[in-house]
Design a protein around this motif. Structure first.
Motif, PDB file in Angstrom:
ATOM      1  N   UNK A  52     -31.855  45.989  95.681  1.00 38.09           N
ATOM      2  CA  UNK A  52     -33.152  46.070  96.354  1.00 38.09           C
ATOM      3  C   UNK A  52     -33.848  47.385  96.011  1.00 38.09           C
ATOM      4  N   UNK A  53     -35.124  47.291  95.702  1.00 44.71           N
ATOM      5  CA  UNK A  53     -35.942  48.480  95.446  1.00 44.71           C
ATOM      6  C   UNK A  53     -36.968  48.586  96.569  1.00 44.71           C
ATOM      7  N   UNK A  54     -36.990  49.727  97.227  1.00 44.08           N
ATOM      8  CA  UNK A  54     -37.960  49.922  98.304  1.00 44.08           C
ATOM      9  C   UNK A  54     -39.092  50.795  97.779  1.00 44.08           C
ATOM     10  N   UNK A  55     -40.294  50.224  97.720  1.00 45.92           N
ATOM     11  CA  UNK A  55     -41.477  50.953  97.258  1.00 45.92           C
ATOM     12  C   UNK A  55     -42.146  51.542  98.484  1.00 45.92           C
ATOM     13  N   UNK A  56     -41.872  52.844  98.717  1.00 47.03           N
ATOM     14  CA  UNK A  56     -42.305  53.473  99.961  1.00 47.03           C
ATOM     15  C   UNK A  56     -43.365  54.527  99.673  1.00 47.03           C
ATOM     16  N   UNK A  57     -43.895  55.109 100.726  1.00 45.05           N
ATOM     17  CA  UNK A  57     -44.903  56.147 100.557  1.00 45.05           C
ATOM     18  C   UNK A  57     -45.161  56.840 101.880  1.00 45.05           C
ATOM     19  N   UNK A  58     -45.495  56.053 102.887  1.00 47.02           N
ATOM     20  CA  UNK A  58     -45.815  56.615 104.199  1.00 47.02           C
ATOM     21  C   UNK A  58     -44.523  56.792 105.011  1.00 47.02           C
ATOM     22  N   UNK A  59     -44.271  58.010 105.483  1.00 44.97           N
ATOM     23  CA  UNK A  59     -43.074  58.348 106.281  1.00 44.97           C
ATOM     24  C   UNK A  59     -41.781  57.795 105.653  1.00 44.97           C
ATOM     25  N   UNK A  60     -41.529  58.123 104.387  1.00 43.49           N
ATOM     26  CA  UNK A  60     -40.366  57.515 103.726  1.00 43.49           C
ATOM     27  C   UNK A  60     -39.024  57.973 104.296  1.00 43.49           C
ATOM     28  N   UNK A  61     -38.995  59.170 104.912  1.00 45.96           N
ATOM     29  CA  UNK A  61     -37.696  59.704 105.355  1.00 45.96           C
ATOM     30  C   UNK A  61     -37.040  58.810 106.398  1.00 45.96           C
ATOM     31  N   UNK A  62     -37.886  58.221 107.259  1.00 44.67           N
ATOM     32  CA  UNK A  62     -37.321  57.330 108.284  1.00 44.67           C
ATOM     33  C   UNK A  62     -36.594  56.167 107.616  1.00 44.67           C
ATOM     34  N   UNK A  63     -37.080  55.767 106.452  1.00 44.36           N
ATOM     35  CA  UNK A  63     -36.490  54.629 105.739  1.00 44.36           C
ATOM     36  C   UNK A  63     -35.253  55.072 104.967  1.00 44.36           C
ATOM     37  N   UNK A  64     -35.369  56.171 104.212  1.00 45.39           N
ATOM     38  CA  UNK A  64     -34.224  56.618 103.393  1.00 45.39           C
ATOM     39  C   UNK A  64     -33.062  57.049 104.295  1.00 45.39           C
ATOM     40  N   UNK A  65     -33.355  57.693 105.416  1.00 38.88           N
ATOM     41  CA  UNK A  65     -32.280  58.113 106.324  1.00 38.88           C
ATOM     42  C   UNK A  65     -31.517  56.905 106.862  1.00 38.88           C
ATOM     43  N   UNK A  66     -32.216  55.847 107.146  1.00 37.74           N
ATOM     44  CA  UNK A  66     -31.579  54.673 107.759  1.00 37.74           C
ATOM     45  C   UNK A  66     -30.730  53.904 106.748  1.00 37.74           C
ATOM     46  N   UNK A  67     -31.259  53.690 105.554  1.00 38.27           N
ATOM     47  CA  UNK A  67     -30.570  52.791 104.610  1.00 38.27           C
ATOM     48  C   UNK A  67     -29.706  53.527 103.590  1.00 38.27           C
ATOM     49  N   UNK A  68     -29.985  54.810 103.352  1.00 36.62           N
ATOM     50  CA  UNK A  68     -29.214  55.540 102.342  1.00 36.62           C
ATOM     51  C   UNK A  68     -29.187  54.775 101.029  1.00 36.62           C
TER      52      UNK A  68
END
Ligand code: GTP
Length: 360
Positions: A52-68
């Motif tokens: 899975x590739x997550x194309x993020x931009x807005x508040x990405x840390x909340x996403x990267x912290x959760x899924x690693x």
């Protein structure tokens, strides 16, 4: 077909869900206590899609912290963080180096029961450079209308057609299965919309895109009223996410037979409800919520650590984590209250209010 990858578009600011999205990016907004994106990832895992590739931009840390790196989910997660939003096709071009073959694209705010393996099979049968999930709606005027023939070949895209003018009722449901060559058609280095630019250009150049029309459950979570409607549907079992309808969740065990609790409700761990309070129907209480004596909570979703004070009323509202509703206060229908906001004792929050402490 080599193993299908997934790109999830999670870079939007989620303006329509403000003030909730001031503190939480839209993909991390909870659905019955679990971030929506985590529920989407579970769905992918069950379909055998683990890259899975997550194309993020807005508040990405909340996403990267959760899924690693995704390993705790048995998945491989790659991130692409956009400094400025690249649009729904630009975001795909931006991750081109990670894409090895056919891939799904998901709008990160769609809750659907779509059968992904069935869509893969359909795409294999039809061929073409891609397949789009479409659903039929009574009035397509608020959506992207997609025109196709009886064989499923798509011929036109009409964005938000004026009421009564659309040539059909099938709309773009935000899930695509695309061949890698679609990326060749997207210019690099600037924002590009897949709906407005890339798909119409592909068709104009003679490439085939096919429709995958289903009658699945489908809702766009991006608007507060839809977010509440999605919860009603999940609690009713119309969208099958919870194990059983009724009084569910880790906090449900000792509260299940309480008189003031009217199913369906979902109660997370650490919830306390005074015996004289009324909770339900269609209520979700997150972890550590507290509903005090004589309070009423109906048709509402409360995130974690929300306090509803004595004799307060909350109806058809969304309250983000840490909200305090003071004694005797009334939060009216359609209100959305942002993280940590304090509704004063006895306050009357007008229906449809958006309250938050966020400073721009
Ligand atoms: P609103 O501001 O409320 O319209 O929400 P949004 O910003 O999320 O936009 P929209 O609902 O149209 O976006 C659909 C999906 O695409 C969402 O999952 C967004 O996260 C995602 N998305 C929109 N624009 C971009 C972008 O420029 N880059 C990336 N990576 N994702 C995007």
């Amino acid at each position: 077909m080599s193993e299908v990858q997934a790109i999830i578009l999670v870079g939007g600011e989620g303006t329509r869900l403000r003030p909730l999205t001031y503190g939480t990016p839209k993909p991390m907004v909870p659905i019955a206590g679990v971030p929506f994106l985590a529920r989407s990832m579970e769905r992918l895992y069950e379909a055998g899609i683990t890259d899975v590739i997550l194309a993020a931009g807005y508040m990405p840390k909340a996403i990267t912290d959760y899924f690693g790196d995704g390993s705790t989910l048995g998945m491989h997660v790659t991130y692409a963080i956009e400094e400025t939003p690249l649009g729904t096709a630009g975001a795909l071009k931006n991750v081109e180096e990670h894409v090895h073959g056919p891939f799904f694209v998901f709008n990160g705010d769609i809750l659907t029961s779509l059968d992904l393996p069935a869509m893969i099979e359909h795409h294999k049968r039809k061929g073409g450079v891609g397949m789009l999930h479409l659903i039929e709606v009574p009035d397509p005027s608020a959506f992207g209308c997609v025109v196709h023939d009886a064989d499923g070949a798509i011929s036109a895209f009409i964005e938000k057609p004026p009421p009564g003018t659309a040539p059909g009722n099938d709309i773009n449901a935000g899930t695509y299965l695309l061949e890698r060559e679609v990326l060749d058609a997207i210019p690099a280095g600037r924002p590009v919309s897949i709906e407005r630019e890339t798909f119409p250009q592909l068709i104009a150049s003679g490439k085939k895109l096919y429709a995958h029309v289903t009658g699945d459950y489908w809702i766009d979570l991006g608007r507060p009223e839809n977010y509440l409607a999605a919860h009603r549907d999940v609690l009713a079992g119309i969208m099958p996410l919870l194990v059983e309808p009724g009084v569910t969740g880790e906090g449900a065990a000792e509260l299940r037979d309480r008189r003031g609790i009217i199913a369906p409700v979902h109660l997370d761990a650490g919830t306390t409800i005074d015996p004289t309070a009324k909770v339900g129907p269609n209520v979700v209480l997150g972890r550590g919520c507290c509903v005090e004596a004589g309070a009423v909570v109906r048709e509402s979703v409360l995130w974690d650590d929300v306090l509803v004070g004595p004799q307060a009323t909350v109806e058809e509202a969304i309250l983000a984590s840490g909200v305090r509703v003071g004694k005797g206060a009334k939060v009216g229908a359609g209100s959305v209250v942002g993280h940590g906001y304090v509704v004063a004792n006895g306050a009357r929050v007008e229906p449809g209010s958006k309250l938050s402490d966020h400073q721009k």
